[in-house]
Design a protein around this motif. Structure first.
Motif, PDB file in Angstrom:
ATOM      1  N   ILE A  82       4.841  -9.766 -88.428  1.00 44.08           N
ATOM      2  CA  ILE A  82       4.684 -10.824 -87.416  1.00 44.08           C
ATOM      3  C   ILE A  82       4.381 -12.167 -88.083  1.00 44.08           C
ATOM      4  O   ILE A  82       4.903 -13.211 -87.691  1.00 44.08           O
ATOM      5  CB  ILE A  82       3.566 -10.451 -86.414  1.00 44.08           C
ATOM      6  CG1 ILE A  82       4.016  -9.281 -85.525  1.00 44.08           C
ATOM      7  CG2 ILE A  82       3.149 -11.655 -85.561  1.00 44.08           C
ATOM      8  CD1 ILE A  82       2.906  -8.640 -84.728  1.00 44.08           C
ATOM      9  N   ALA A  83       3.548 -12.135 -89.130  1.00 42.41           N
ATOM     10  CA  ALA A  83       3.063 -13.381 -89.747  1.00 42.41           C
ATOM     11  C   ALA A  83       4.100 -14.050 -90.654  1.00 42.41           C
ATOM     12  O   ALA A  83       4.129 -15.279 -90.749  1.00 42.41           O
ATOM     13  CB  ALA A  83       1.788 -13.101 -90.542  1.00 42.41           C
ATOM     14  N   VAL A  84       4.949 -13.262 -91.320  1.00 42.51           N
ATOM     15  CA  VAL A  84       5.882 -13.837 -92.307  1.00 42.51           C
ATOM     16  C   VAL A  84       6.796 -14.913 -91.715  1.00 42.51           C
ATOM     17  O   VAL A  84       6.921 -16.004 -92.277  1.00 42.51           O
ATOM     18  CB  VAL A  84       6.701 -12.720 -93.008  1.00 42.51           C
ATOM     19  CG1 VAL A  84       7.874 -13.311 -93.776  1.00 42.51           C
ATOM     20  CG2 VAL A  84       5.817 -11.950 -93.977  1.00 42.51           C
ATOM     21  N   PRO A  85       7.465 -14.671 -90.563  1.00 45.02           N
ATOM     22  CA  PRO A  85       8.367 -15.717 -90.057  1.00 45.02           C
ATOM     23  C   PRO A  85       7.645 -16.963 -89.528  1.00 45.02           C
ATOM     24  O   PRO A  85       8.291 -17.974 -89.268  1.00 45.02           O
ATOM     25  CB  PRO A  85       9.135 -15.011 -88.929  1.00 45.02           C
ATOM     26  CG  PRO A  85       8.260 -13.896 -88.502  1.00 45.02           C
ATOM     27  CD  PRO A  85       7.531 -13.454 -89.733  1.00 45.02           C
ATOM     28  N   LEU A  86       6.319 -16.898 -89.372  1.00 48.40           N
ATOM     29  CA  LEU A  86       5.554 -18.061 -88.914  1.00 48.40           C
ATOM     30  C   LEU A  86       5.250 -19.030 -90.053  1.00 48.40           C
ATOM     31  O   LEU A  86       4.726 -20.130 -89.810  1.00 48.40           O
ATOM     32  CB  LEU A  86       4.223 -17.606 -88.287  1.00 48.40           C
ATOM     33  CG  LEU A  86       4.303 -16.715 -87.046  1.00 48.40           C
ATOM     34  CD1 LEU A  86       2.912 -16.282 -86.617  1.00 48.40           C
ATOM     35  CD2 LEU A  86       5.000 -17.454 -85.923  1.00 48.40           C
ATOM     36  N   THR A  87       5.566 -18.637 -91.297  1.00 51.98           N
ATOM     37  CA  THR A  87       5.183 -19.421 -92.472  1.00 51.98           C
ATOM     38  C   THR A  87       5.673 -20.864 -92.394  1.00 51.98           C
ATOM     39  O   THR A  87       4.922 -21.799 -92.686  1.00 51.98           O
ATOM     40  CB  THR A  87       5.737 -18.757 -93.757  1.00 51.98           C
ATOM     41  OG1 THR A  87       5.262 -17.421 -93.823  1.00 51.98           O
ATOM     42  CG2 THR A  87       5.280 -19.510 -94.998  1.00 51.98           C
ATOM     43  N   GLY A  88       6.938 -21.061 -92.023  1.00 56.14           N
ATOM     44  CA  GLY A  88       7.506 -22.408 -91.987  1.00 56.14           C
ATOM     45  C   GLY A  88       6.749 -23.313 -91.028  1.00 56.14           C
ATOM     46  O   GLY A  88       6.386 -24.450 -91.370  1.00 56.14           O
TER      47      GLY A  88
END
Length: 532
Positions: A82-88
């Motif tokens: 869940i957290a990885v694609p929120l990085t940007g």
């Protein structure tokens, strides 16, 4: 093209709103920065695999069944996905350096809390928190490294960094087993504390004056909620599907429906939202979508087979966990030797050729494994593992270079986060599909072989007579024959999976050539191993 040297010109990135990225680091600062970023990445990747071998000890100590214990792995995986694609989005709102340093410190805190957990409920809760803060670390370590090196040295730098992500998954089970046997399971979490504090201190000391551009973006609350719902449902479905007998279970069907509906709603919302939480417009770029598909399907196949091989060796070939680990460990040997070579020569060779060579190597390795039989000795099983290391060295770095090619500096963190998310999800699919097909094919092979063991078959009758003369009762003799049939059925099923995987790798090669050759000097020509 300039060769790797300290006199290489500073990289020229596309400026965003007159913001110009900091120049490359030099000397000791660059060395220490690389070590700190690599140490944080190593700690993160290690933590995703170190708990696997400690599940029995954790479950026993906290008084739950081994099946309930698997939530220690599932909870971390779901939260990270869940957290990885929120990085940007997060890095644009808070800055890459602040977000990365905060992620490390929070990872240390949650690791400490995991070790102190008094019961399974609290341990799973802390593992969810740990996964959420771990998500941005791998994409941001990529982005920060890209800004630290001149273009001519970027491939080498990322290759050296990539080796940490190749070593960590191999060391994880070995280190986890040793800690559990000689200390106690909480120490698999406590070892993160000194590493994390050291990495955070060095990172902040070196990078705090090199902060990325910060934009006060509004929070896309609906997009975020939809992401949590569909990714959470999908990951739980993939992790628990085998145990619950897939779509024969109402729970799995419900999770599948939630994931599908949530995904469609997420797509519609994100494509029409002015400030989306995940930048799906990246998929308009041919190199990005084709690169992501190639690296994700390839990684899913690779990861599925990495899980399948030790399962087969331990359950049906009589290998201990340590012996199975020794079979898998050498995969990092050629990967470590060749990764720096790939990094150094990437600016001279079309990365598509390297990626195609990698897929050809994986095809060869899996075809060799598809020829295994129950008499295969240690050496026979080891040779494809060594060759697989060659394929790994040429896999991540060229494909991530293609995927992130010609992106502006401000897009790298978002693109890295999104590509890592798709790859991680593909790894979950690969594991679930490989283990499920293995069971299904084994059942089919068992039924076919059993037809030759029926009464009246001369071979079966003589085998049963021999066992009876050795003092076995009819039931014991049939049990022994059934175990032999099982061993053959699961071997044939594993061969089927290996052979099918080899074919898919072969079919993926044309996809690589759908991409355009990255232009030397684009931001993505620095990009590299999207790690584990």
């Amino acid at each position: 093209m300039a060769t790797a040297s300290t006199s290489a010109p500073a990289p020229v990135y596309a400026p965003v709103d007159d913001y110009l990225p900091p120049p490359p680091l030099t000397g000791t600062a660059r060395l220490l920065g690389t070590l700190a970023l690599s140490a944080a990445t190593f700690m993160n990747v290690l933590d995703s695999s170190i708990a696997n071998v400690s599940l029995t000890a954790i479950s026993g100590d906290l008084g739950v069944s081994p099946n309930q214990g698997t939530w220690v792995i599932t909870s971390f995986g779901v939260a990270t996905a869940i957290a990885v694609p929120l990085t940007g989005w997060l890095s644009q709102r808070f800055g890459q350096v602040r977000l990365f340093t905060a992620s490390i410190l929070l990872f240390v805190l949650t690791s400490w809390l995991c070790g102190l957990a008094p019961n399974m409920t609290m341990l799973i809760f802390f593992r969810v928190l740990q996964g959420l803060v771990a998500g941005p670390m791998i994409p941001l370590s990529q982005a920060l490294l890209l800004s630290s090196y001149p273009k001519a040295m970027a491939g080498t730098a990322m290759a050296l960094w990539a080796m940490t992500t190749l070593i960590a998954p191999v060391l994880g089970p070995l280190l986890g087993g040793w800690i559990t046997d000689n200390l106690s399971w909480p120490w698999i979490f406590y070892i993160n504390i000194p590493v994390g504090f050291g990495a955070a201190f060095i990172t902040w000391s070196i990078f705090r004056k090199r902060e990325s551009q910060i934009r006060k973006l509004p929070i896309d609350a609906i997009g975020l909620a939809l992401l949590v719902v569909w990714v959470g449902a999908l990951q739980i479905m993939l992790d628990k599907g085998q145990e619950l007998d897939w779509f024969h279970s109402g729970e799995v069907i419900a999770l599948g429906v939630v994931a599908l509906v949530g995904f469609i709603a997420f797509l519609i919302w994100e494509l029409t939202e002015e400030h989306p939480v995940v930048d799906l417009s990246l998929f308009k770029r041919r190199n990005f979508w084709a690169g992501v598909v190639a690296v994700s399907v390839g990684y899913g196949l690779f990861f599925g087979n990495v899980v399948l091989l030790p399962l087969w060796l331990q359950q049906y070939m009589g290998y201990t966990a340590t012996q199975a680990g020794m079979i898998l460990a050498p995969v990092g040997l050629f990967a470590m030797i060749l990764s720096p070579v790939v990094g150094k020569t990437l600016h001279k060779v079309d990365p598509r050729h390297y990626a195609a060579f990698s897929f050809a190597m994986f095809t060869l390795v899996l075809w060799m494994r598809s020829q295994f039989n129950t008499q295969a000795d240690f050496g026979t099983i080891l040779i494809p593992t060594l060759l697989q290391g060659v394929g790994m060295a040429f896999f991540f770095i060229p494909l991530m270079t293609i995927t992130l090619s010609n992106l502006s500096y401000d897009k790298i963190a978002a693109a890295s986060g999104l590509s890592n998310f798709v790859r991680i999800t593909a790894g979950s699919f690969g594991t679930s599909i490989a283990t499920t097909l293995w069971q299904d094919r084994a059942a089919m092979h068992h039924a076919q072989i059993s037809e030759y063991v029926g009464q009246g078959r001369q071979a079966a009758s003589s085998a049963l007579s021999g066992l009876a003369s050795a003092g076995l009762s009819p039931e014991q003799a049939l049990g022994s024959v059934n175990r032999l049939v099982d061993q053959q059925a699961y071997m044939l099923a594993a061969n089927d999976i290996f052979y099918a995987s080899a074919l898919v790798f072969l079919l993926l090669i044309p996809l690589i050539y759908l991409t355009r050759r990255p232009s030397i000097g684009g931001a993505g020509s620095d990009a590299a191993a999207g790690a584990h």
